[in-house]
Design a protein around this motif. Structure first.
Motif: not given
Length: 260
Positions: A114-116, A120-121, A124
């Protein structure tokens, strides 16, 4: 420009004994003085270890999801004990640069990041790559928030949930922490997980809040920040990116701003 912007600052490093040296080095390279006192230790969930090893011997899966470097470490230990070879077609998701580096050092390819660096990221991103009917192996902390598994099950994936490690307070360091807080020798606190925040507060809860709630408090990310805010810390600085390098840079930026 000051090459040692943290000169004159005393910084508490609360990470586990294994992980503390890297953060200590970054702080000292910036001129800060470190007080290293591990407040938690990361340990395997011993009562379920044989169960996990047995699962790895017999389970088939399409994905492995790692949400920390510790998850990689303990999974690898259990995997070696199982005697199995890693399936050549398995896909791996890793949250954060440190976790990805740990996976890469084992020679395993990473398919999703994930980018973050928050659950949660990653959830997603995963639901866009994992397909209905696939099986996901999820070695995790026993204290992890319930984010990844529900998201995957909602899209029809199967999850092999594997709480393989946990964090335990290092109780023998309680007296030293209390002494440092009482004496007021610390300028900055650093927290790299909600567990370190909880251990800190449990160790010094009888001490007047004014002695610790007003200290500059650097948190590795928003989940740790939320825990610190819950316990009343007043001056919270959050890393960006959510790494120990980001923590030190955020502290330096804060100190520079204070000096202007």
């Amino acid at each position: 420009m000051n090459d040692e912007p943290l000169t004159g600052y005393t910084v508490l490093v609360t990470r586990s004994k294994r992980q503390a040296p890297a953060l200590k080095r970054l702080i000292e390279n910036a001129g800060g003085e470190t007080f290293v006192l591990p407040l938690i230790e990361t340990v395997p969930v011993k009562e379920r270890w044989e169960e996990h090893v047995d699962t790895l011997k017999h389970a088939t899966f399409d994905w492995i999801v790692f949400t920390s470097a510790n998850a990689v470490r303990f999974f690898y230990d259990a995997w070696k004990e199982s005697g199995k070879a890693l399936p050549t077609n398995v896909k791996i998701a890793a949250i954060g640069s440190k976790t990805a580096q740990k996976v890469a050092r084992l020679g395993w390819p990473i398919h999703v990041t994930p980018s973050e660096f928050v659950a949660e990221e990653l959830a997603d991103v995963l639901v866009k790559h994992v397909t209905r009917g696939e099986t996901v192996l999820f070695p995790r902390s026993a204290l992890a928030r319930h984010v990844i598994r529900p998201a995957l099950e909602d899209i029809g994936a199967s999850v092999i949930d594997m709480p393989i490690y946990t964090s335990a307070p290092v109780v023998e360091n309680k007296a030293t922490l209390r002494k440092w807080i009482q004496e007021g020798v610390l300028d900055v606190l650093t927290f790299t997980s909600p567990s370190t925040v909880k251990a800190f507060v449990s160790f010094i809860q009888e001490i007047e809040r004014e002695k610790w709630q007003q200290l500059r408090t650097v948190c590795i990310g928003p989940i740790t920040e939320r825990e610190a805010a819950h316990h009343g810390f007043q001056h919270i600085i959050v890393a960006k990116p959510y790494t120990i390098e980001g923590m030190v840079q955020a502290l330096i930026s804060h100190v520079n701003k204070e000096g202007t």
